[in-house]
Design a protein around this motif. Structure first.
Motif, PDB file in Angstrom:
ATOM      1  N   ILE A 276     -18.125  24.237  25.872  1.00 12.23           N
ATOM      2  CA  ILE A 276     -17.696  25.508  26.464  1.00 12.23           C
ATOM      3  C   ILE A 276     -18.769  26.591  26.293  1.00 12.23           C
ATOM      4  N   GLY A 277     -19.972  26.166  25.923  1.00  9.01           N
ATOM      5  CA  GLY A 277     -21.100  27.102  25.904  1.00  9.01           C
ATOM      6  C   GLY A 277     -21.037  28.131  24.793  1.00  9.01           C
ATOM      7  N   GLN A 278     -20.557  27.717  23.619  1.00  8.65           N
ATOM      8  CA  GLN A 278     -20.473  28.622  22.475  1.00  8.65           C
ATOM      9  C   GLN A 278     -20.990  27.915  21.230  1.00  8.65           C
TER      10      GLN A 278
ATOM     11  N   GLU B  63     -31.554  24.935  22.764  1.00  9.23           N
ATOM     12  CA  GLU B  63     -30.619  23.827  22.921  1.00  9.23           C
ATOM     13  C   GLU B  63     -30.543  23.111  21.580  1.00  9.23           C
ATOM     14  N   SER B  64     -29.351  22.708  21.178  1.00  9.63           N
ATOM     15  CA  SER B  64     -29.303  21.881  19.961  1.00  9.63           C
ATOM     16  C   SER B  64     -28.057  21.015  20.009  1.00  9.63           C
ATOM     17  N   PRO B  65     -28.123  19.846  19.352  1.00 12.31           N
ATOM     18  CA  PRO B  65     -26.945  18.972  19.340  1.00 12.31           C
ATOM     19  C   PRO B  65     -25.876  19.548  18.422  1.00 12.31           C
ATOM     20  N   GLU B  66     -24.653  18.998  18.501  1.00 11.91           N
ATOM     21  CA  GLU B  66     -23.624  19.477  17.578  1.00 11.91           C
ATOM     22  C   GLU B  66     -23.878  18.907  16.182  1.00 11.91           C
ATOM     23  N   GLY B  67     -23.210  19.476  15.203  1.00  9.38           N
ATOM     24  CA  GLY B  67     -23.409  19.011  13.825  1.00  9.38           C
ATOM     25  C   GLY B  67     -23.695  20.187  12.923  1.00  9.38           C
ATOM     26  N   TRP B  68     -23.883  19.893  11.649  1.00 12.63           N
ATOM     27  CA  TRP B  68     -24.073  20.945  10.648  1.00 12.63           C
ATOM     28  C   TRP B  68     -25.477  20.921  10.069  1.00 12.63           C
TER      29      TRP B  68
ATOM     30  N   ARG C 180     -26.876  26.505  12.852  1.00  8.72           N
ATOM     31  CA  ARG C 180     -26.244  26.611  14.166  1.00  8.72           C
ATOM     32  C   ARG C 180     -25.316  25.410  14.379  1.00  8.72           C
ATOM     33  N   THR C 181     -24.054  25.692  14.609  1.00  6.69           N
ATOM     34  CA  THR C 181     -23.073  24.630  14.827  1.00  6.69           C
ATOM     35  C   THR C 181     -22.528  24.761  16.239  1.00  6.69           C
ATOM     36  N   LYS C 182     -22.895  23.821  17.059  1.00  5.19           N
ATOM     37  CA  LYS C 182     -22.445  23.866  18.457  1.00  5.19           C
ATOM     38  C   LYS C 182     -20.943  23.608  18.491  1.00  5.19           C
TER      39      LYS C 182
END
Ligand SMILES: Cc1cc2nc3c(=O)[nH]c(=O)nc-3n(C[C@H](O)[C@H](O)[C@H](O)COP(=O)(O)OP(=O)(O)OC[C@H]3O[C@@H](n4cnc5c(N)ncnc54)[C@H](O)[C@@H]3O)c2cc1C
Length: 471
Positions: free
Chosen positions: A202-204, A260-265, A295-297
């Motif tokens: 959702i772009g957040q 741009e970054s992948p999800e995760g911690w 940054r946590t996608k």
């Protein structure tokens, strides 16, 4: 309910959670986050043999602050962590500000009587500290935590009727039960639900910074924030900022950050990538004190439909089963509640046939609860990120009323606050598990024909949810 009932309930729950299971089995838990470690403890405490397999190289990953609401604090207290909890900062208030102007709009305050009635404290802690406490508990009951071990798949060996996992190095390990505690991007959930990941971008993203308390205290503009027993929230369109002594979570649109970054911690970005120039100078100042942020996608996922596979030997717990917004009030509490329930049920294990029955029972106890709490979290997140307009004006007007409210709390007002938050904060996971056991657990093999998945009606509870429930 009175405080003495709560105390009695606690004693009743302790007696069941300390039980040693007549049948002791092997568990493999995928993920050494809060859910996995707490579950390793509760299962090990009942005599089960537990191995935890974790991707990361150690416990010491970068993290930030986490909220420990009363429903979680009471479990940690019952597990003997009172001394550690006593060092944490209590949270008694959420103060709401405008992100654009900094205006103090209003506050929500939890009364001491209400916190006491819920059976636990409301605390602000470091994620690392909570994870380390749970790790120590897990190893104290014999659980083995194996780092550097990413799992790439899970399956059932049809001949031996046992689940097994495969590591990234091709090593195969089996067990009587595999539990996926591998977080919101869980591969075990995909297996159990027989399908693809339903994640939606959702772009957040969330940005977590930590600032030493001393640095805040040494800054005349920020010193007052360092020691307040509260969780301030700055609210803006599609974005918000929440913080405590030294941890700040910022929720921000990806469209305004050229990264741009992948999800995760595990993604760290420079804080200079976020343009805060149009917002409250306090926020700008805080971000100048931290060179980088975690940054946590945010990927949205529904709560999993199935938490247990068809054999009853593979299940999911924690955010693998009920993904939340990153940095939610109840991310940790729901994960640890899951572990408490799993532990109580498995402490009753007497026969192999009971394994699938208890796994179904676990889902039965937990799914409605997690759905309810997750909805309240989403509701609160929507409320603090409203765009300018009529709804936001109404929200702000309602919040401003709190600034003029009478400081005295009579019984009627206390009761009203309990009715609002008692269901969430007063929940006792150990009692919920014990109640399931009393109702269904002793039925034995015949219980397998009973459907435990009647959709529960939580419409009533949802009507009670408003901004005052969490944050
Ligand atoms: C490093 C880290 C830092 C965090 N920091 C914060 C914070 O500051 N504030 C906050 O509110 N919340 C934080 N969280 C999230 C918070 O822990 C969760 O919201 C909540 O506690 C639920 O925990 P969980 O155990 O279900 O999932 P998670 O905490 O996501 O834990 C899942 C674990 O499984 C491991 N894992 C995932 N896939 C695999 C695999 N294939 N094989 C083996 N292991 C795997 C992950 O490395 C992780 O340790 C953090 C999570 C992590 C992992």
């Amino acid at each position: 309910m009175s405080v003495s009932d709560t105390v009695n309930g606690r004693m009743r729950s302790m007696s069941i959670s300390n039980k040693i299971a007549p049948l002791k089995i092997d568990f493999l838990i995928v993920g050494a986050g809060l859910a996995g470690l707490a579950c390793a403890y509760t299962l090990g405490q009942s005599g089960h043999r537990v191995r935890v397999l974790e991707t990361s190289s150690s416990l010491h990953q970068r993290a930030g602050g986490i909220r420990v609401p009363p429903n979680l604090a009471k479990l940690l207290l019952q597990w003997g962590l009172g001394e550690e909890l006593a060092k944490a900062r209590p949270c008694r208030k959420t103060a709401f500000h405008s992100l654009e102007t900094g205006e103090y709009l209003g506050f929500l305050e939890w009364q001491e009587d209400i916190i006491r009635e819920s059976g636990g404290d409301f605390l602000l802690m470091a994620h690392d500290d909570v994870q380390a406490m749970l790790y120590d508990l897990a190893v104290s009951v014999g659980a083995k935590v194996i780092f550097n071990t990413p799992i790439v798949s899970v399956a059932i060996d049809d001949i031996r009727e046992r689940p097994y996992i495969t590591t990234v190095d091709g090593i195969i390990m089996d067990a009587d039960v595999v539990l996926g505690a591998d977080g919101s991007n869980s591969i075990i959930r995909d297996y159990v639900n027989g399908g693809e990941d339903n994640a939606e971008d959702i772009g957040q993203s969330f940005y977590t910074i930590t600032i030493p308390s001393e640095t805040l205290r040494g800054d005349p503009d920020l010193a007052k924030w360092a020691d307040l027993p509260q969780w301030p929230v700055w609210m803006g369109h599609a974005r918000s900022r929440e913080g405590r002594e030294f941890c700040v979570h910022l929720y921000w649109p990806d469209s305004e950050v050229q990264l741009e970054s992948p999800e995760g911690w595990d993604v760290v970005v420079p804080t200079s990538c976020i343009d805060l120039s149009n917002y409250d100078p306090v926020i700008q100042r805080l971000f100048t004190l931290a060179p980088d942020a975690l940054r946590t996608k945010h990927m949205t996922r529904d709560i999993a439909e199935d938490w247990v596979d068809e054999t009853g030997r593979i299940a999911i717990i924690g955010e693998a089963a009920h993904p939340l917004l990153p940095c939610s009030t109840h991310g940790a509490s729901l994960a640890v509640e899951d572990a408490a329930v799993m532990g109580v049920l498995m402490s009753r294990l007497r026969t192999w046939e009971q394994i699938p029955q208890f796994m179904e029972g676990f889902q039965d106890v937990r799914q409605a609860r997690c759905t309810h709490v997750r909805l309240s979290e989403l509701h609160n997140a929507a409320l603090v990120t409203l765009p300018p307009g009529e709804d936001r004006a109404m929200r702000d007007a309602a919040m401003r009323l709190s600034l003029h409210a009478d400081a005295d709390w009579d019984d009627t007002r206390l009761r009203a606050q309990w009715e609002e938050i008692g269901e969430v904060f007063g929940y006792n996971a150990l009692e919920a598990a014990e109640d399931w056991w009393i109702k269904w657990g002793s039925i034995g093999d015949s219980a397998k024909v009973i459907s435990f998945h009647e959709p529960m009606s939580w419409a009533h509870a949802v009507t009670k949810v408003d901004v005052q429930v969490s944050h």
